[in-house]
Design a protein around this motif. Structure first.
Motif, short mmCIF file in Angstrom:
data_model
loop_
_atom_site.label_atom_id
_atom_site.label_comp_id
_atom_site.label_asym_id
_atom_site.label_seq_id
_atom_site.Cartn_x
_atom_site.Cartn_y
_atom_site.Cartn_z
N ARG A 174 0.86 -1.19 0.00
CA ARG A 174 0.00 0.00 0.00
C ARG A 174 0.90 1.24 0.00
NH1 ARG A 174 -5.28 -0.51 1.77
NH2 ARG A 174 -5.17 1.59 2.65
N TYR A 175 1.04 1.87 -1.15
CA TYR A 175 1.83 3.09 -1.22
C TYR A 175 0.94 4.28 -0.88
CZ TYR A 175 5.71 0.61 -3.47
OH TYR A 175 6.75 -0.23 -3.74
N LYS A 176 1.44 5.14 -0.01
CA LYS A 176 0.67 6.30 0.43
C LYS A 176 0.30 7.20 -0.75
CE LYS A 176 0.80 10.17 3.66
NZ LYS A 176 1.60 10.88 4.70
N SER A 177 1.21 7.33 -1.71
CA SER A 177 0.97 8.21 -2.87
C SER A 177 -0.24 7.75 -3.68
CB SER A 177 2.20 8.26 -3.78
OG SER A 177 2.56 6.96 -4.21
N PHE A 178 -0.59 6.47 -3.56
CA PHE A 178 -1.76 5.94 -4.27
C PHE A 178 -3.02 6.03 -3.40
CE2 PHE A 178 -4.67 2.43 -5.22
CZ PHE A 178 -4.97 2.71 -6.55
N VAL A 179 -2.95 5.47 -2.21
CA VAL A 179 -4.16 5.39 -1.37
C VAL A 179 -4.57 6.73 -0.79
CG1 VAL A 179 -3.78 2.97 -0.80
CG2 VAL A 179 -2.80 4.73 0.67
N LYS A 180 -3.62 7.68 -0.70
CA LYS A 180 -3.93 9.00 -0.14
C LYS A 180 -3.84 10.10 -1.19
CE LYS A 180 -4.29 7.61 4.20
NZ LYS A 180 -5.56 7.69 4.97
N GLU A 181 -3.96 9.75 -2.47
CA GLU A 181 -3.83 10.77 -3.51
C GLU A 181 -4.95 11.81 -3.38
OE1 GLU A 181 -2.88 10.87 -8.26
OE2 GLU A 181 -4.59 9.65 -7.61
N SER A 182 -4.58 13.08 -3.52
CA SER A 182 -5.55 14.15 -3.34
C SER A 182 -6.47 14.29 -4.56
CB SER A 182 -4.83 15.49 -3.13
OG SER A 182 -4.17 15.88 -4.31
N LYS A 183 -7.65 14.82 -4.31
CA LYS A 183 -8.61 15.05 -5.38
C LYS A 183 -8.09 16.10 -6.37
CE LYS A 183 -12.87 13.73 -3.01
NZ LYS A 183 -14.23 14.17 -2.58
N GLN A 184 -7.32 17.07 -5.85
CA GLN A 184 -6.74 18.09 -6.71
C GLN A 184 -5.81 17.49 -7.75
OE1 GLN A 184 -6.97 18.18 -3.44
NE2 GLN A 184 -7.44 20.26 -2.65
N LYS A 185 -4.99 16.53 -7.30
CA LYS A 185 -4.06 15.90 -8.23
C LYS A 185 -4.80 15.07 -9.27
CE LYS A 185 0.10 13.06 -8.45
NZ LYS A 185 1.04 12.19 -7.70
#
Length: 259
Positions: A174-185
């Motif tokens: 579970r990579y944080k950059s994937f599971v916590k990606e912001s809606k803005q991005k």
């Protein structure tokens, strides 16, 4: 200057496997695909006139590297001793390397790509490529979407589901950059993709593409700022499709994002 010295000067490495972007244990088919991918990036027909001379030199060096590694005896000599037979037939200077390349690889058309895309999307091969890209880019969806073949912004929900399923099953972390990606991005990526899609459609209409047209016209028309990215994508696609790679085979994703 011998072949290994030429490789060092042109590509920064005297290792023939490194020059072709393949592993030392590569099969003959993997060597062929690596050669195609590498040579497409420097093919003299695909560069500006002022860069043609240097591209031709590098293209010829790649042809010689492939000729050595595709010959069983020459490859064995190189693997065992780290040297090549500079006097052998494989390295003859009088070879027409562009004609040699054309004999090895067929010319592909827009229809070929459309057929490939139809079979690729939803296949086991695509799933393997998505998971490999996820690992390579540590969950960064910008890089994943750029790396996976044939993917556009409409494919993102499907690609996200492939990754989420792999995370749930424990196949990938579970990579944080994937599971916590912001809606803005996410929104910014969608807007960029939609803009590029409109530009591509406009270019296609201007060139009158849509049938058996040569890809060269499309490649040459692309914005020069995106030329390397475009060539990398086409190199992957042509290497995978033109070499008749088996479905489910492993692909090394082109590194366009952070590691």
């Amino acid at each position: 200057m011998g072949l290994l010295e030429q490789c060092e000067a042109a590509f920064g490495s005297a290792d023939l496997y490194c020059v072709l972007g393949i592993r030392r244990e590569a099969s003959p088919e993997e060597i062929r695909r690596g050669y195609r991918r590498a040579s497409l990036r420097v093919h003299p027909d695909r560069v500006d006139p002022d860069a043609k001379e240097e591209a031709t030199r590098r293209f010829q060096i790649l042809g010689k590297a492939y000729a050595v590694l595709s010959d069983e005896e020459q490859r064995a000599l190189y693997d065992e001793q780290g040297t090549v037979d500079e006097e052998g037939d494989a390295l003859r200077d009088e070879w027409d390397w562009q004609e040699y390349w054309r004999l090895l690889f067929k010319k592909i058309t827009v229809k070929d790509i459309e057929d490939f895309e139809k079979n690729y999307k939803g296949s086991e091969e695509e799933v393997a490529d998505v998971k490999a890209a996820y690992m390579d880019f540590e969950g960064d969806m910008d890089s994943i979407m750029q790396s996976v073949l044939c993917a556009d912004y409409t494919d993102e929900p499907r690609i996200r589901k492939i990754i989420e399923k792999a995370i749930e099953s424990g196949e990938v972390p579970r990579y944080k950059s994937f599971v916590k990606e912001s809606k803005q991005k996410m929104t910014a990526r969608k807007r960029r993709a939609e803009k590029e899609a409109r530009e591509a459609e406009k270019t296609k209409d201007e060139l009158g593409l849509g049938g058996e047209d040569d890809l060269k016209a499309l490649i040459e028309s692309r914005n020069k700022d995106r030329k390397k990215e475009t060539d990398d994508f086409l190199a992957q696609l042509e290497a995978k499709y033109g070499s008749n790679a088996k479905k489910g085979g492993k692909k090394t994703a082109v590194k366009k994002g952070k590691k």
